[in-house]
Write a protein that holds these residues in place. Structure first.
Motif, PDB file in Angstrom:
ATOM      1  N   ASP A 111       0.870  -1.252  -0.049  1.00 47.28           N
ATOM      2  CA  ASP A 111       0.046  -0.089   0.112  1.00 47.28           C
ATOM      3  C   ASP A 111       0.756   1.226  -0.091  1.00 47.28           C
ATOM      4  OD1 ASP A 111      -2.284  -1.592   0.085  1.00 47.28           O
ATOM      5  OD2 ASP A 111      -2.207  -1.675   2.198  1.00 47.28           O
ATOM      6  N   LEU A 112       1.721   1.190  -0.817  1.00 45.06           N
ATOM      7  CA  LEU A 112       2.606   2.460  -1.031  1.00 45.06           C
ATOM      8  C   LEU A 112       2.166   3.767  -1.417  1.00 45.06           C
ATOM      9  CD1 LEU A 112       5.580   3.848  -0.762  1.00 45.06           C
ATOM     10  CD2 LEU A 112       5.808   2.809  -3.214  1.00 45.06           C
ATOM     11  N   SER A 113       1.147   3.674  -2.115  1.00 45.72           N
ATOM     12  CA  SER A 113       0.538   4.928  -2.800  1.00 45.72           C
ATOM     13  C   SER A 113      -0.385   5.499  -1.571  1.00 45.72           C
ATOM     14  CB  SER A 113      -0.446   4.537  -4.006  1.00 45.72           C
ATOM     15  OG  SER A 113      -1.391   3.542  -3.311  1.00 45.72           O
ATOM     16  N   ASP A 114      -1.132   4.534  -0.631  1.00 44.84           N
ATOM     17  CA  ASP A 114      -1.709   5.289   0.624  1.00 44.84           C
ATOM     18  C   ASP A 114      -0.832   6.073   1.553  1.00 44.84           C
ATOM     19  OD1 ASP A 114      -4.106   4.108  -0.403  1.00 44.84           O
ATOM     20  OD2 ASP A 114      -4.092   2.362   0.872  1.00 44.84           O
ATOM     21  N   VAL A 115       0.521   5.369   1.634  1.00 41.38           N
ATOM     22  CA  VAL A 115       1.431   6.292   2.475  1.00 41.38           C
ATOM     23  C   VAL A 115       1.964   7.599   1.985  1.00 41.38           C
ATOM     24  CG1 VAL A 115       3.764   5.821   3.475  1.00 41.38           C
ATOM     25  CG2 VAL A 115       2.481   3.847   3.293  1.00 41.38           C
ATOM     26  N   VAL A 116       1.895   7.580   0.324  1.00 40.97           N
ATOM     27  CA  VAL A 116       2.529   8.839  -0.159  1.00 40.97           C
ATOM     28  C   VAL A 116       1.399   9.750  -0.203  1.00 40.97           C
ATOM     29  CG1 VAL A 116       3.073   9.868  -2.288  1.00 40.97           C
ATOM     30  CG2 VAL A 116       4.168   7.530  -1.729  1.00 40.97           C
ATOM     31  N   VAL A 157       7.805  18.581  10.177  1.00 40.64           N
ATOM     32  CA  VAL A 157       8.842  17.392  10.516  1.00 40.64           C
ATOM     33  C   VAL A 157       8.199  16.357  10.916  1.00 40.64           C
ATOM     34  CG1 VAL A 157      10.837  16.687  11.831  1.00 40.64           C
ATOM     35  CG2 VAL A 157      10.731  18.966  10.738  1.00 40.64           C
ATOM     36  N   SER A 158       7.121  16.290  11.654  1.00 42.96           N
ATOM     37  CA  SER A 158       6.344  15.251  12.108  1.00 42.96           C
ATOM     38  C   SER A 158       5.870  14.548  11.128  1.00 42.96           C
ATOM     39  CB  SER A 158       5.412  15.780  13.339  1.00 42.96           C
ATOM     40  OG  SER A 158       4.566  16.632  12.707  1.00 42.96           O
ATOM     41  N   ALA A 159       5.219  15.020  10.163  1.00 44.84           N
ATOM     42  CA  ALA A 159       4.688  14.365   8.981  1.00 44.84           C
ATOM     43  C   ALA A 159       5.427  13.434   8.188  1.00 44.84           C
ATOM     44  CB  ALA A 159       3.765  15.481   8.063  1.00 44.84           C
ATOM     45  N   VAL A 160       6.812  14.322   7.791  1.00 47.18           N
ATOM     46  CA  VAL A 160       7.868  13.374   7.422  1.00 47.18           C
ATOM     47  C   VAL A 160       8.110  12.201   8.091  1.00 47.18           C
ATOM     48  CG1 VAL A 160      10.180  13.395   6.187  1.00 47.18           C
ATOM     49  CG2 VAL A 160       8.473  15.273   6.094  1.00 47.18           C
ATOM     50  N   ALA A 161       8.435  12.391   9.481  1.00 49.07           N
ATOM     51  CA  ALA A 161       8.908  11.326  10.380  1.00 49.07           C
ATOM     52  C   ALA A 161       7.721  10.207  10.335  1.00 49.07           C
ATOM     53  CB  ALA A 161       9.070  11.724  11.860  1.00 49.07           C
ATOM     54  N   ALA A 162       6.371  10.688  10.424  1.00 47.26           N
ATOM     55  CA  ALA A 162       5.262   9.618  10.316  1.00 47.26           C
ATOM     56  C   ALA A 162       5.533   8.761   9.145  1.00 47.26           C
ATOM     57  CB  ALA A 162       3.944  10.381  10.584  1.00 47.26           C
ATOM     58  N   MET A 163       5.647   9.357   8.027  1.00 50.31           N
ATOM     59  CA  MET A 163       5.906   8.781   6.709  1.00 50.31           C
ATOM     60  C   MET A 163       6.771   7.746   6.648  1.00 50.31           C
ATOM     61  SD  MET A 163       6.735   9.933   2.859  1.00 50.31           S
ATOM     62  CE  MET A 163       6.840   8.665   1.622  1.00 50.31           C
ATOM     63  N   GLY A 164       8.136   8.292   7.481  1.00 51.95           N
ATOM     64  CA  GLY A 164       9.263   6.999   7.403  1.00 51.95           C
ATOM     65  C   GLY A 164       8.703   5.753   8.422  1.00 51.95           C
ATOM     66  N   ARG A 208       5.645   4.630   8.809  1.00 55.65           N
ATOM     67  CA  ARG A 208       4.605   3.992   8.082  1.00 55.65           C
ATOM     68  C   ARG A 208       5.349   3.135   7.157  1.00 55.65           C
ATOM     69  NH1 ARG A 208       1.584   9.086   7.625  1.00 55.65           N
ATOM     70  NH2 ARG A 208       0.178   9.218   9.639  1.00 55.65           N
ATOM     71  N   LEU A 209       6.471   3.903   6.302  1.00 57.35           N
ATOM     72  CA  LEU A 209       7.343   3.139   5.441  1.00 57.35           C
ATOM     73  C   LEU A 209       7.656   1.745   5.851  1.00 57.35           C
ATOM     74  CD1 LEU A 209       9.055   5.595   3.080  1.00 57.35           C
ATOM     75  CD2 LEU A 209       7.204   3.930   2.364  1.00 57.35           C
ATOM     76  N   LEU A 210       8.342   1.964   7.194  1.00 55.17           N
ATOM     77  CA  LEU A 210       8.731   0.755   7.768  1.00 55.17           C
ATOM     78  C   LEU A 210       7.944  -0.357   8.182  1.00 55.17           C
ATOM     79  CD1 LEU A 210      11.685   2.433  10.012  1.00 55.17           C
ATOM     80  CD2 LEU A 210      11.988   1.188   7.983  1.00 55.17           C
ATOM     81  N   ALA A 266       6.904  -1.799   4.874  1.00 54.17           N
ATOM     82  CA  ALA A 266       7.984  -2.541   4.363  1.00 54.17           C
ATOM     83  C   ALA A 266       7.927  -3.893   5.060  1.00 54.17           C
ATOM     84  CB  ALA A 266       9.018  -1.684   3.947  1.00 54.17           C
ATOM     85  N   GLY A 267       8.132  -3.809   6.483  1.00 50.00           N
ATOM     86  CA  GLY A 267       8.104  -4.941   7.213  1.00 50.00           C
ATOM     87  C   GLY A 267       7.231  -6.093   7.059  1.00 50.00           C
ATOM     88  N   LYS A 268       6.101  -5.678   6.344  1.00 48.09           N
ATOM     89  CA  LYS A 268       5.028  -6.665   6.000  1.00 48.09           C
ATOM     90  C   LYS A 268       5.361  -7.561   4.754  1.00 48.09           C
ATOM     91  CE  LYS A 268       1.360  -3.965   8.004  1.00 48.09           C
ATOM     92  NZ  LYS A 268      -0.003  -3.131   7.937  1.00 48.09           N
ATOM     93  N   GLU A 269       6.245  -7.059   3.996  1.00 43.50           N
ATOM     94  CA  GLU A 269       6.710  -7.803   2.721  1.00 43.50           C
ATOM     95  C   GLU A 269       8.153  -8.512   3.179  1.00 43.50           C
ATOM     96  OE1 GLU A 269       4.766  -8.042   0.095  1.00 43.50           O
ATOM     97  OE2 GLU A 269       3.089  -6.992   1.014  1.00 43.50           O
ATOM     98  N   LYS A 270       8.122  -9.674   2.582  1.00 43.02           N
ATOM     99  CA  LYS A 270       9.418 -10.185   2.476  1.00 43.02           C
ATOM    100  C   LYS A 270      10.484  -9.386   1.780  1.00 43.02           C
ATOM    101  CE  LYS A 270      11.719 -14.986   1.737  1.00 43.02           C
ATOM    102  NZ  LYS A 270      11.451 -16.100   1.161  1.00 43.02           N
ATOM    103  N   GLY A 271      11.666  -9.179   2.687  1.00 45.86           N
ATOM    104  CA  GLY A 271      12.802  -8.359   2.264  1.00 45.86           C
ATOM    105  C   GLY A 271      12.364  -6.915   2.019  1.00 45.86           C
ATOM    106  N   GLY A 272      11.431  -6.606   2.377  1.00 41.54           N
ATOM    107  CA  GLY A 272      10.963  -5.023   2.192  1.00 41.54           C
ATOM    108  C   GLY A 272      11.906  -4.131   3.063  1.00 41.54           C
ATOM    109  N   VAL A 273      12.333  -4.090   4.109  1.00 46.45           N
ATOM    110  CA  VAL A 273      13.109  -3.350   4.904  1.00 46.45           C
ATOM    111  C   VAL A 273      14.514  -3.279   4.102  1.00 46.45           C
ATOM    112  CG1 VAL A 273      14.004  -2.548   6.810  1.00 46.45           C
ATOM    113  CG2 VAL A 273      11.770  -3.320   6.886  1.00 46.45           C
ATOM    114  N   THR A 274      15.133  -4.361   3.790  1.00 42.31           N
ATOM    115  CA  THR A 274      16.409  -4.370   3.552  1.00 42.31           C
ATOM    116  C   THR A 274      16.377  -4.121   1.933  1.00 42.31           C
ATOM    117  OG1 THR A 274      16.081  -6.742   2.714  1.00 42.31           O
ATOM    118  CG2 THR A 274      17.318  -6.413   4.847  1.00 42.31           C
ATOM    119  N   GLY A 275      15.345  -4.156   1.368  1.00 48.37           N
ATOM    120  CA  GLY A 275      15.310  -3.809   0.002  1.00 48.37           C
ATOM    121  C   GLY A 275      15.260  -2.123  -0.212  1.00 48.37           C
ATOM    122  N   TRP A 276      14.451  -1.690   0.648  1.00 46.67           N
ATOM    123  CA  TRP A 276      14.246   0.001   0.685  1.00 46.67           C
ATOM    124  C   TRP A 276      15.664   0.443   1.065  1.00 46.67           C
ATOM    125  CZ3 TRP A 276      11.845   4.141  -0.514  1.00 46.67           C
ATOM    126  CH2 TRP A 276      10.819   3.820  -0.925  1.00 46.67           C
TER     127      TRP A 276
END
Length: 217
Positions: free
Chosen positions: A97-102, A181-188, A190-192, A195-205
């Motif tokens: 759901d990357l589009s929702d995060v963005v 700054v809080s909005a950007v931090a929140a996005m980071g 959410r990305l983690l 990404a953690g829900k996908e196999k290899g997502g965090v290391t891939g990022w």
């Protein structure tokens, strides 16, 4: 209290894009923590060379009193476009759901200024009038999409100037935006999480971010 002040502070974005004749120019200024951290990206020109586009970029910054500067020249061709497509595909694959995060982050952007002026002329009155109408259509469409993505806090200024007795084209866009700054931090965060829900997502990022680091000339 300091952390709260930092979280509630703004990241300021100021951009300028123009094309006059064959001269292209793009500048982006980013200011963080009340000006303590500054970053500037300048692309003074883009030139078509055969099937590729040559870009010259200059980067400068100031972080806690330490000045940074670099320049680079690169060509954007079919191979570069393919790599960009592959990286975008990997981003979607690594993050659920990357589009929702963005979209959530874009909704936090407050557009403070949007000035877009275009001058068109074909040398013929009829075709100039048609081109002017087309330019207005493009601008209103872009503005409609923009208003759905970010929060417009100032009335956009759009202008199309027809030149009926000359052949010319120029366009100039200036904008100012802010985001917490809080909005950007929140996005980071959410990305983690996503990404953690996908196999290899965090290391891939992390691998993608490393590959996207600018290379100095």
């Amino acid at each position: 209290m300091l952390l709260l002040a930092v979280a509630l502070s703004d990241i300021s974005l100021t951009g300028h894009v123009s094309r006059k004749g064959r001269d292209d120019y793009m500048q982006l200024d980013v200011t963080v923590l009340w000006g303590i951290i500054r970053y500037r990206l300048v692309i003074p020109f883009a030139r078509f060379q055969g099937t590729s586009v040559k870009l010259q970029s200059e980067r400068s910054g100031n972080t806690l009193g330490e000045k940074l500067a670099s320049s680079a020249a690169e060509s954007v061709d079919a191979q570069a476009a393919k790599k960009l497509f592959e990286k975008t595909r990997d981003m979607l694959r690594f993050t659920r759901d990357l589009s929702d995060v963005v979209k959530r982050m874009l909704c936090s952007i407050r557009m403070k200024e949007w000035r877009w002026t275009t001058t068109v002329g074909t040398g013929d009155a009829v075709s100039t009038a048609m081109t002017t109408g087309l330019a207005w259509s493009v601008k209103t469409s872009v503005l409609g999409v923009l208003s759905q993505l970010v929060r417009l806090q100032a009335s956009p200024q759009l202008e199309v100037i027809p030149l009926f007795n000359a052949t010319a084209f120029s366009t100039e866009l200036h904008y100012r935006a802010r985001i917490r700054v809080s909005a950007v931090a929140a996005m980071g965060i959410r990305l983690l999480i996503h990404a953690g829900k996908e196999k290899g997502g965090v290391t891939g990022w992390f691998r993608l971010l490393k590959d996207m680091q600018p290379r100095s000339a």
